[in-house]
Design an enzyme around this catalytic site. Structure first.
Site, mmCIF file in Angstrom:
data_model
loop_
_atom_site.group_PDB
_atom_site.id
_atom_site.type_symbol
_atom_site.label_atom_id
_atom_site.label_comp_id
_atom_site.label_asym_id
_atom_site.label_seq_id
_atom_site.Cartn_x
_atom_site.Cartn_y
_atom_site.Cartn_z
ATOM 1 N N GLY A 13 0.838 -1.198 0.000
ATOM 2 C CA GLY A 13 0.000 0.000 0.000
ATOM 3 C C GLY A 13 0.870 1.244 0.000
ATOM 4 O O GLY A 13 2.079 1.180 0.257
ATOM 5 N N LEU A 14 0.228 2.365 -0.251
ATOM 6 C CA LEU A 14 0.934 3.648 -0.308
ATOM 7 C C LEU A 14 1.592 3.987 1.039
ATOM 8 O O LEU A 14 1.181 3.449 2.072
ATOM 9 C CB LEU A 14 -0.074 4.753 -0.643
ATOM 10 N N GLY A 18 -1.346 2.742 6.364
ATOM 11 C CA GLY A 18 -1.717 1.976 7.566
ATOM 12 C C GLY A 18 -1.075 0.600 7.668
ATOM 13 O O GLY A 18 -1.434 -0.185 8.547
ATOM 14 N N LYS A 19 -0.104 0.299 6.781
ATOM 15 C CA LYS A 19 0.510 -1.039 6.767
ATOM 16 C C LYS A 19 1.172 -1.388 8.099
ATOM 17 O O LYS A 19 0.937 -2.468 8.657
ATOM 18 C CB LYS A 19 1.592 -1.131 5.650
ATOM 19 N N SER A 20 1.998 -0.483 8.591
ATOM 20 C CA SER A 20 2.763 -0.778 9.821
ATOM 21 C C SER A 20 1.825 -0.928 11.023
ATOM 22 O O SER A 20 2.013 -1.818 11.856
ATOM 23 C CB SER A 20 3.783 0.327 10.111
ATOM 24 N N SER A 87 6.113 -2.020 -1.317
ATOM 25 C CA SER A 87 6.170 -2.989 -2.426
ATOM 26 C C SER A 87 5.249 -2.571 -3.578
ATOM 27 O O SER A 87 4.230 -3.204 -3.813
ATOM 28 C CB SER A 87 5.900 -4.410 -1.957
#
Lengths: 202, 426
Positions: A13-14, A18-20, A87
């Site tokens: 995701g950008l 909110g990935k982390s 990624s």
């Protein structure tokens, strides 16, 4: 899945999508369920494993290759691996999927405007001011996954709702066992929600 | 020792039964009525099947069993979720009966999803989606499928294909009857069969007299059919969990709170409470459950703990305007209705509706009133109970919380010391 092996939850995701946050919350949930879990966070990896790599497509791909190789080694030794790196390119994510096999791709979906508003590390501000180049979402492309196992709409869902979606997918795939708290799969919950809505109960 | 067959019929009003009986629509039901064994009695607030049947099964108020609605919230991080039997944190009649070494068979009671491992059989109700995960023990799923047993009708059919809806209602009733026929020969001390179809029909057709008459005629046949299987040595208890009336209009609480400056959103057109602004004072979940945005409890809590009582009283004062204007009946504080270990999870304020104005959440609306495809709403004081051969307490002198104790007494089982039910038999 070989029961002695782990599996990989691959966030994409950008920046500031909110990935982390999701990765850390998912880690807590999986540890609570008795798994050995490692988070490979994009920022940490770049500091230690990929130091010196830049943000050209080649360097980004090389960074991802390093991440999936470390993930491969950990997974082979029974560790559940959660990766939380932008990624941005489909092709290299596909490469990771093919190598890792037990691979659950989670798309942290969030409009770029919302990510700019969040700007957790102040990087969007710099990119918009032209102080940094090749910033994903501003002057570098992001290729959203076409068929991710889970989509978390982080601008609409709470962290708990997103994590529940991922947990439900892991149960559905047989990677984890349902606990007493997991009464419904995602699909079942939608059926019940619809029934309750049709009756005016929710 | 006696055994007891309970036929629970969801949402059947006492007043409707008496008028249908008068019209000659339900001759079999009429034949069961004895002077002192048929009563009008009270449900619970909020008047919702999940809360009512949880109270019935446990003999406890919602503050002591933990079920307050079909949807609930975890305050921090703020999450909306659908409570199931997992959230029902008290022993049910079926477990108490099992623990006493007796055998129970229980079909279709709301809030028994997932099924509990009772000594006997448990088939969950409409919060389940598939039979194979709704039954204990698992091997009976196949038998139920074979006899045409279904968990629930599809309520959306009532709006898009009425004849298909009625067909499903008919099939569901047949399935319930077949379940009794199939399993009543097994050993049991407490057998409970729940009919949900009445609630579904009332929600969509309560205002259509001819359809209601015709459906209740079929229900009377169904009850008669079920009674043919009940052995002579069993007592029979029939009851509903709430009454029903036609909806004149819906009242939307969250737009009202917004207009009063109590509820604020980060966006102009909110779709859900997830978009609440931290400066919010109070928000509502359906139906009329109001929570204060309390610091230390809610994810974005803004009201200091020390200001709780003052702010709550201020909100109550504002809500009293709705009572004055005839929109709601009463404003309750949670401790006036509930007590027990889950009081903290209860809404801080509860609105009691007046008959005809259905209280909704309406988060995605601007207007305060409206209408929907749902025509019938639940009522608090018009449930029925019919216990053959018993003298029951006076009309409306007891509630659905009180019945469990009388059931245990009939079965010769000592009532658990923490059960608050005070009984319904005189």
């Amino acid at each position: 899945m070989n029961r002695n092996e782990g599996f990989v939850v691959w966030f994409t995701g950008l920046p500031s999508s909110g990935k982390s946050t999701l990765a850390q919350r998912l880690k807590d949930e999986l540890i609570k369920r008795g798994f050995r879990v490692e988070v490979l966070d994009g920022d940490v990896v770049r500091e230690h494993i990929s130091r010196g790599l830049g943000f050209s497509k080649e360097d980004r791909d090389e960074n991802i290759r390093r991440i999936y190789h470390v993930a491969y080694l950990l997974k082979r030794n029974g560790v559940v691996v959660i990766t939380a790196a932008i990624s941005p390119y489909r092709e290299i994510r596909q490469e990771a999927r093919e190598l890792l096999k037990d691979f659950v791709e989670v798309y942290a979906s969030c409009p770029v405007e919302k990510c700019i508003e969040r700007d957790v590390k102040g990087m969007y501000k710099k990119a918009l001011a032209g102080e940094i180049k090749n910033f994903t979402g501003i002057d570098d492309p992001y290729e959203p996954p076409e068929n991710p196992e889970v989509v978390c709409e982080t601008d609409k869902e709470t962290v708990e709702e997103s994590v529940k979606k991922i947990i439900n997918k892991l149960i559905e795939r047989g990677y984890i066992e349902p606990t007493d708290e997991d009464v419904y799969t995602e699909e079942e919950e939608e059926i019940i929600k619809k029934r309750l809505e049709d009756l005016g109960y929710i | 020792m006696k055994r007891l067959f309970i036929l629970s019929i969801d949402g059947v009003p006492y007043s409707l039964l008496t008028s249908l009986i008068e019209m000659g629509v339900m001759p079999f039901f009429k034949s069961l009525i004895t002077d002192k064994g048929f009563r009008r009695y009270n449900s619970v607030l909020p008047t919702i099947s999940s809360v009512a049947w949880a109270s019935f099964m446990t003999g406890k108020n919602p503050g002591a069993h933990g079920i307050f609605g079909f949807i609930d919230r975890r305050p921090s991080p703020f999450t909306l979720y659908l409570p199931t039997g997992k959230n029902l944190r008290a022993k049910t009649l079926f477990e108490i009966v099992s623990d006493a070494g007796k055998r129970t068979i229980c079909f279709n009671v709301p809030m028994t999803t997932p099924p509990r491992k009772v000594n006997g059989i448990m088939v969950s109700g409409f919060l389940s989606t598939k039979l194979h995960s709704a039954v204990h023990p698992p091997e009976i799923a196949q038998k139920l499928e074979y006899i045409g047993y279904i968990i629930d009708v599809d309520p959306s059919l009532a709006l898009k294909d009425e004849s298909a809806f009625w067909k499903q209602v008919h099939n569901a009733l047949e399935g319930r009857k077949n379940a009794v026929k199939t399993f009543i020969g097994q050993e049991w001390d407490l057998f409970m069969l729940h009919i949900m179809e009445t609630d579904r029909v009332n929600h969509f057709y309560i205002h259509e007299h001819e359809k209601i008459r015709s459906f209740y005629q079929e229900l009377d046949h169904c009850i008669k059919g079920i009674f043919e299987y009940i052995p002579d040595d069993a007592d029979v208890l029939l009851l509903s969990d709430h009454g029903f009336c036609s909806i004149e209009k819906e009242f939307y609480v969250n737009p009202y709170l917004s207009r009063k400056g109590l509820l604020k959103f980060k966006v102009e057109n909110p779709k859900s409470l997830n978009e609440m602004d931290p400066s919010t004072t109070a928000y509502s979940l359906i139906p009329g459950r109001i929570y204060l945005n309390l610091r230390g409890r809610e994810e974005m809590g803004s009201i200091p703990q020390g200001d709780y009582s003052r702010v709550r009283n201020e909100v109550v004062d504002i809500l009293e305007e709705l009572v004055d204007n005839g929109i709601i009946k009463k404003v309750w504080l949670k401790e006036e209705l509930y007590s027990g270990p889950f009081l903290d999870e209860a809404p801080d304020i509860i609105l009691e509706p007046i008959e005809g104005i259905d209280i909704k959440e309406g988060t995605n609306r601007k207007e305060l009133f409206g209408k929907s495809s749902i025509k019938g709403m639940h009522t608090l004081e018009d449930a029925f109970i019919l216990w053959t051969g018993k003298e029951l307490k006076k009309n409306n002198s007891f509630s659905i919380i009180d019945i469990a104790t009388s059931i245990l007494e009939e079965l010769g089982i000592e009532r658990p010391s923490d059960m608050e039910a005070s009984g319904c038999i005189k």
